[in-house]
Write a protein that holds these residues in place. Structure first.
Motif, PDB file in Angstrom:
ATOM      1  N   LEU A 204       5.469  22.962  13.795  1.00  0.00           N
ATOM      2  CA  LEU A 204       6.591  22.973  12.664  1.00  0.00           C
ATOM      3  C   LEU A 204       7.167  24.512  12.875  1.00  0.00           C
ATOM      4  CD1 LEU A 204       4.575  21.962   9.312  1.00  0.00           C
ATOM      5  CD2 LEU A 204       6.621  20.851  10.521  1.00  0.00           C
TER       6      LEU A 204
ATOM      7  N   LEU B 209      10.829  23.990  12.553  1.00  0.00           N
ATOM      8  CA  LEU B 209      11.707  24.591  11.435  1.00  0.00           C
ATOM      9  C   LEU B 209      12.648  25.552  11.922  1.00  0.00           C
ATOM     10  CD1 LEU B 209       9.092  25.314   8.652  1.00  0.00           C
ATOM     11  CD2 LEU B 209      10.379  23.208   9.056  1.00  0.00           C
TER      12      LEU B 209
ATOM     13  N   TYR C 133      13.874  23.108   6.932  1.00  0.00           N
ATOM     14  CA  TYR C 133      12.635  23.383   5.815  1.00  0.00           C
ATOM     15  C   TYR C 133      12.757  22.488   4.728  1.00  0.00           C
ATOM     16  CZ  TYR C 133      15.591  26.534   3.265  1.00  0.00           C
ATOM     17  OH  TYR C 133      16.518  27.178   2.580  1.00  0.00           O
TER      18      TYR C 133
ATOM     19  N   PRO D  65      10.372  18.241   6.504  1.00  0.00           N
ATOM     20  CA  PRO D  65       9.074  17.900   5.342  1.00  0.00           C
ATOM     21  C   PRO D  65       9.442  16.570   4.468  1.00  0.00           C
ATOM     22  CG  PRO D  65       9.410  20.278   5.383  1.00  0.00           C
ATOM     23  CD  PRO D  65      10.561  19.565   6.116  1.00  0.00           C
TER      24      PRO D  65
ATOM     25  N   GLY E 208       9.139  13.483   6.668  1.00  0.00           N
ATOM     26  CA  GLY E 208       7.969  13.434   7.159  1.00  0.00           C
ATOM     27  C   GLY E 208       7.051  12.760   5.960  1.00  0.00           C
ATOM     28  N   LEU E 209       7.176  13.170   4.876  1.00  0.00           N
ATOM     29  CA  LEU E 209       6.710  12.593   3.724  1.00  0.00           C
ATOM     30  C   LEU E 209       7.063  11.106   3.416  1.00  0.00           C
ATOM     31  CD1 LEU E 209       4.564  13.237   1.257  1.00  0.00           C
ATOM     32  CD2 LEU E 209       6.611  13.956  -0.197  1.00  0.00           C
TER      33      LEU E 209
ATOM     34  N   VAL F 274       3.508  17.926  -3.862  1.00  0.00           N
ATOM     35  CA  VAL F 274       4.831  18.825  -3.535  1.00  0.00           C
ATOM     36  C   VAL F 274       4.879  19.814  -4.502  1.00  0.00           C
ATOM     37  CG1 VAL F 274       7.108  18.680  -3.339  1.00  0.00           C
ATOM     38  CG2 VAL F 274       5.863  16.982  -2.338  1.00  0.00           C
TER      39      VAL F 274
END
Length: 246
Positions: free
Chosen positions: A49, A53, A115, A119, A122-123, A194
Motif C-alpha cells: 500500500l 497509494l 487513498y 481501499p 478492495g473492500l 470503516v
C-alpha cells in the motif's frame, strides 16, 4: 521498529489457543496457522500500500483491481473445485466493483485519488468473494436436496433455468443475509469497521458514519448483483457439480 508494540495484540491469539485447548474445541492448529498467515499477509499489504497509494491514474487503479479480481476468482474457483466457474466469477466480481465505483466517482461521493478508490475497491472485491461463496454453497446444497424436483420439472417441459429459478432465488437471498444483518445492526448494535477506522484516523464522526452508509449500501448491491450474475453465467456448471457429488 516503533510499531512493534502492536504485535503485543498476539496475546489474544494465545488466549484463544488456550481456550480452544481447555474446552477441547480442537481448532488450535487452524488458529495458529490463520493468525500467522494473516499477520504475514497484512504486513505485506502494508508495504504494498505504501506504493499503491502513490498511484494517480485511473488506468493504474483498474490494473490493480483487475489483478485483485483475478486472485479472488482463482480463490473462488479453487474452493468450488471447478475452474469452469472462473470466468463467471471474474466477470461477476469485476462488474460488482466497477459499476459502483464509476457511479460514486460520477456523483463525487468518491474522490479520484488512490487513498479512497483503492481501499474502497478492495473492500468490495473481498466482500463480493464472500457473497459468491455463500451463494455457491447454498445453490449446490439446494440442488442436491431437490434433485428429483428439478428432474421432474425438466421432464414436464421446463427449461433448466426455469427448473432452477426458485432455488437460485433462495440462494441469492441467503448470500446477502450478512449484508442485511449489517444494515439492521449498524449504529445501535455495533460501529462498522470503516467508520471505526476513519474515527481512529481523526475524521469527523458525521463524515465517518455517512461514508460507512455508502459502504454498506454498495456491499448490498454488489452482493446481490454478483450472485445474480454468477447464477446466470454458471448455473449449468453448478448443477453439474451438485449432481456429480450427490
Amino acid at each position: 521498529m516503533e510499531n512493534l508494540h502492536y504485535l503485543l495484540a498476539y496475546i489474544f491469539v494465545l488466549l484463544s489457543l488456550a481456550l480452544s485447548r481447555a474446552e477441547g474445541v480442537g481448532i488450535e492448529r487452524e488458529i495458529l496457522f490463520s493468525s500467522l498467515r494473516t499477520l504475514f499477509q497484512l504486513i505485506l499489504l502494508g508495504y504494498l500500500l505504501h506504493y499503491l497509494l502513490k498511484l494517480n491514474s485511473i488506468f493504474e487503479y483498474l490494473a490493480v483491481f483487475s489483478l485483485m479480481s483475478l486472485l479472488a476468482s482463482f480463490i473462488f474457483a479453487e474452493r468450488a473445485k471447478s475452474f469452469k466457474l472462473f470466468l463467471g466469477a471474474y466477470l461477476s466480481i469485476s462488474l460488482s466493483y466497477l459499476v459502483p465505483i464509476v457511479l460514486l466517482l460520477g456523483m463525487k461521493v468518491l474522490k479520484p485519488v488512490s487513498y479512497e478508490v483503492i481501499p474502497f475497491g478492495g473492500l468490495i472485491i473481498g466482500n463480493t468473494l464472500n457473497a459468491l461463496s455463500l451463494f455457491y454453497d447454498r445453490a449446490k446444497a439446494e440442488i442436491k436436496n431437490r434433485k428429483d424436483e428439478i428432474e421432474a420439472k425438466v421432464a414436464l417441459g421446463a427449461t433448466l433455468l426455469q427448473a432452477l429459478f426458485e432455488l437460485i432465488r433462495d440462494s441469492i437471498r441467503m448470500s446477502v443475509i450478512p449484508k442485511l444483518n449489517w444494515l439492521k445492526s449498524a449504529g445501535f448494535v455495533h460501529i462498522p469497521g470503516v467508520a471505526v477506522g476513519m474515527l481512529v484516523a481523526g475524521a469527523s464522526p458525521f463524515k465517518a458514519v455517512l461514508f460507512q452508509v455508502v459502504i454498506l449500501y454498495t456491499l448490498l448491491f454488489s452482493g446481490i448483483f454478483s450472485a445474480s450474475m454468477l447464477a446466470f453465467l454458471g448455473y449449468k456448471e453448478i448443477l453439474r457439480k451438485a449432481f456429480s457429488e450427490s
